[in-house]
Design an enzyme around this catalytic site. Structure first.
Site, short mmCIF file in Angstrom:
data_model
loop_
_atom_site.label_atom_id
_atom_site.label_comp_id
_atom_site.label_asym_id
_atom_site.label_seq_id
_atom_site.Cartn_x
_atom_site.Cartn_y
_atom_site.Cartn_z
N PHE A 193 0.85 -1.20 0.00
CA PHE A 193 0.00 0.00 0.00
C PHE A 193 0.88 1.24 0.00
O PHE A 193 1.70 1.44 0.90
CB PHE A 193 -0.90 -0.01 1.24
N GLY A 194 0.68 2.10 -1.01
CA GLY A 194 1.43 3.35 -1.10
C GLY A 194 0.53 4.52 -0.78
O GLY A 194 -0.56 4.64 -1.34
N TYR A 195 0.98 5.36 0.13
CA TYR A 195 0.16 6.52 0.52
C TYR A 195 0.90 7.84 0.30
O TYR A 195 0.35 8.92 0.53
CB TYR A 195 -0.25 6.40 2.00
N GLY A 196 2.15 7.74 -0.12
CA GLY A 196 2.98 8.94 -0.34
C GLY A 196 3.58 8.88 -1.73
O GLY A 196 2.85 8.75 -2.74
N SER A 197 4.90 8.91 -1.79
CA SER A 197 5.55 8.91 -3.10
C SER A 197 5.25 7.62 -3.87
O SER A 197 5.34 7.61 -5.10
CB SER A 197 7.06 9.12 -2.96
N GLU A 201 13.24 2.89 1.58
CA GLU A 201 12.50 3.42 2.74
C GLU A 201 13.23 3.12 4.05
O GLU A 201 12.59 2.90 5.08
CB GLU A 201 11.08 2.83 2.76
C1 BEZ Z 1 4.49 5.54 0.53
O1 BEZ Z 1 4.56 6.24 -0.43
O2 BEZ Z 1 3.53 4.82 0.69
C2 BEZ Z 1 5.55 5.48 1.52
C3 BEZ Z 1 5.59 6.48 2.45
C4 BEZ Z 1 6.57 6.43 3.40
C5 BEZ Z 1 7.49 5.40 3.40
C6 BEZ Z 1 7.40 4.42 2.47
C7 BEZ Z 1 6.43 4.46 1.52
#
Ligand code: BEZ
Length: 190
Positions: free
Chosen positions: A24-28, A99
């Site tokens: 699951f990606g919530y950011g980049s 990460e």
């Molecule tokens: C992400 O994009 O989901 C993510 C955010 C922080 C750390 C690793 C992945």
């Protein structure tokens, strides 16, 4: 405690035992997909919310002047939008390296937009790591993002790309949108 969490993430038995591995990606990870995947879906994680409370000493800042990037914080009534990628175990050498600044993998139920429910795998910043900068006002976060830059580029680009990606999906995240506006004001764009 070191920032580098690769040792903590090296035991992969938790994800190796899953029938399907859904990252699951919530950011980049919503807009920067630099790994192969076999399926992809819009997804929601219940009980969590995005916050710019994680330091970036390696990508969007430096050890001397860290930037701020996302982590997830538990928030019982909230639902976090993101993208889910069905991947193989092979991808985690790369992902754990990307990460490694204070993040550990975590597993929780994930709702895919087509109605399927799967176990989601996501990265969360350890709150007892030096990489965790913690809560600050949205203005203070915006000022830090505005001035930060690291080997992966400016912290501003990370923020604006995220806001643009959320908007492209019709998603509004009040925290991200407020900081995006403040940073644009600081840059004189508004
Ligand atoms: C992400 O994009 O989901 C993510 C955010 C922080 C750390 C690793 C992945």
């Amino acid at each position: 405690m070191p920032h580098d969490t690769r040792d903590l993430n090296s035991d992969r038995r938790d994800i190796a035992d899953l029938d399907e591995i859904w990252l699951f990606g919530y950011g980049s990870l919503i807009y920067k997909v630099d790994f192969p995947y076999v399926d992809c879906a819009t997804a929601y994680l219940d009980g969590w919310q995005r916050r710019f409370w994680q330091g970036s000493h390696d990508h969007r800042g430096t050890p001397e002047a860290p930037g701020r990037v996302l982590t997830l914080i538990e928030a019982p009534a909230k639902r976090c939008f993101g993208k889910a990628y069905r991947v193989t175990l092979n991808e985690f050498d790369h992902l754990d390296h990307r990460e490694k600044n204070g993040y550990v993998r975590q597993l929780a139920p994930l709702q895919l937009a087509d109605g399927r429910q799967r176990t989601g795998v996501f990265y969360v910043g350890l709150t007892n790591s030096p990489a965790h900068l913690g809560e600050a006002s949205e203005r203070a976060i915006a000022e830090q993002i505005f001035r930060s830059e690291g080997p992966s580029g400016s912290n501003r680009d990370y923020l604006h790309q995220l806001q643009d990606a959320l908007a492209a999906h019709g998603e509004v995240d009040d925290h991200v949108m407020a900081i995006d506006r403040l940073v644009r004001q600081l840059a004189g764009d508004d």
